[in-house]
Design a protein around this motif. Sequence first.
Motif, PDB file in Angstrom:
ATOM      1  N   PRO A  89       0.820  -1.221   0.000  1.00 46.01           N
ATOM      2  CA  PRO A  89       0.000   0.000   0.000  1.00 46.01           C
ATOM      3  C   PRO A  89       0.852   1.269   0.000  1.00 46.01           C
ATOM      4  CG  PRO A  89      -0.164  -1.128   2.123  1.00 46.01           C
ATOM      5  CD  PRO A  89       0.577  -2.039   1.196  1.00 46.01           C
ATOM      6  N   LEU A  90       2.060   1.211   0.571  1.00 49.24           N
ATOM      7  CA  LEU A  90       2.951   2.372   0.496  1.00 49.24           C
ATOM      8  C   LEU A  90       3.321   2.645  -0.960  1.00 49.24           C
ATOM      9  CD1 LEU A  90       4.588   4.534   1.956  1.00 49.24           C
ATOM     10  CD2 LEU A  90       6.437   2.853   2.152  1.00 49.24           C
ATOM     11  N   GLY A  91       3.624   1.599  -1.695  1.00 45.35           N
ATOM     12  CA  GLY A  91       3.911   1.755  -3.123  1.00 45.35           C
ATOM     13  C   GLY A  91       2.718   2.303  -3.880  1.00 45.35           C
ATOM     14  N   ARG A 105      -9.079  11.489  -0.578  1.00 49.14           N
ATOM     15  CA  ARG A 105      -9.878  10.275  -0.429  1.00 49.14           C
ATOM     16  C   ARG A 105      -9.234   9.080  -1.136  1.00 49.14           C
ATOM     17  NH1 ARG A 105     -14.521   8.281  -3.444  1.00 49.14           N
ATOM     18  NH2 ARG A 105     -14.087   9.959  -4.894  1.00 49.14           N
ATOM     19  N   ALA A 106      -8.520   9.330  -2.218  1.00 45.78           N
ATOM     20  CA  ALA A 106      -7.873   8.253  -2.958  1.00 45.78           C
ATOM     21  C   ALA A 106      -6.729   7.619  -2.163  1.00 45.78           C
ATOM     22  CB  ALA A 106      -7.342   8.788  -4.288  1.00 45.78           C
ATOM     23  N   PHE A 107      -6.125   8.402  -1.273  1.00 41.87           N
ATOM     24  CA  PHE A 107      -4.984   7.911  -0.510  1.00 41.87           C
ATOM     25  C   PHE A 107      -5.394   7.171   0.765  1.00 41.87           C
ATOM     26  CE2 PHE A 107      -3.346  11.263  -3.171  1.00 41.87           C
ATOM     27  CZ  PHE A 107      -2.118  10.774  -3.583  1.00 41.87           C
ATOM     28  N   LEU A 108      -6.603   7.399   1.235  1.00 45.14           N
ATOM     29  CA  LEU A 108      -7.022   6.851   2.530  1.00 45.14           C
ATOM     30  C   LEU A 108      -6.958   5.323   2.638  1.00 45.14           C
ATOM     31  CD1 LEU A 108      -9.908   9.263   3.552  1.00 45.14           C
ATOM     32  CD2 LEU A 108      -7.593   9.124   4.492  1.00 45.14           C
ATOM     33  N   GLY A 113      -4.028   0.835   5.039  1.00 45.39           N
ATOM     34  CA  GLY A 113      -3.326  -0.437   4.891  1.00 45.39           C
ATOM     35  C   GLY A 113      -1.912  -0.383   5.456  1.00 45.39           C
ATOM     36  N   VAL A 114      -1.202   0.703   5.168  1.00 45.24           N
ATOM     37  CA  VAL A 114       0.149   0.876   5.719  1.00 45.24           C
ATOM     38  C   VAL A 114       0.085   0.921   7.246  1.00 45.24           C
ATOM     39  CG1 VAL A 114       2.132   2.430   5.916  1.00 45.24           C
ATOM     40  CG2 VAL A 114       1.065   2.067   3.689  1.00 45.24           C
ATOM     41  N   ALA A 115      -0.831   1.724   7.779  1.00 46.19           N
ATOM     42  CA  ALA A 115      -0.929   1.886   9.234  1.00 46.19           C
ATOM     43  C   ALA A 115      -1.291   0.564   9.909  1.00 46.19           C
ATOM     44  CB  ALA A 115      -1.966   2.961   9.568  1.00 46.19           C
ATOM     45  N   ALA A 116      -2.253  -0.147   9.372  1.00 47.85           N
ATOM     46  CA  ALA A 116      -2.667  -1.419   9.976  1.00 47.85           C
ATOM     47  C   ALA A 116      -1.536  -2.434   9.929  1.00 47.85           C
ATOM     48  CB  ALA A 116      -3.915  -1.962   9.275  1.00 47.85           C
TER      49      ALA A 116
END
Length: 127
Positions: A89-91, A105-108, A113-116
């Motif tokens: 998800p970072l990529g 909104r597109a980045f959320l 995913g990165v945070a989880a």
Amino acid sequence: MDTVELDTIALWAAAALGAAFVALGVAAAVAPERASRAYGILATTPETRAWAAAAAWRDIAAGAAVIAVACTSPALTAGLVVFALAVIPLGDIVILARHGVRAPRAFLPHAAGVAAACAVAAVLVAQ
């Protein structure tokens, strides 16, 4: 809470995270145009639909790998694999930014995913 309990909870969280990636991938494989909108792109051409389908199978495979590791490996190994999963998800965030997507909104979903992944991995690695 003792270390064994925390390990068990964290491994279950890793498996759940893997299952979420599999579910997202299956949804995108079934309906790539709809899924791609949720991820901040429009898959309206054969090329973009192909990209969305490839990303869907990537998510299915990555999620399945996390489930397998969470069910069979020590917490440290599972944590390292989940940290590696966070690169996906970072990529995706980098791809959106490099291609001019500006809607927050597109980045959320990708940021979530990165945070989880990082939160679950940090608990696993700390054990």
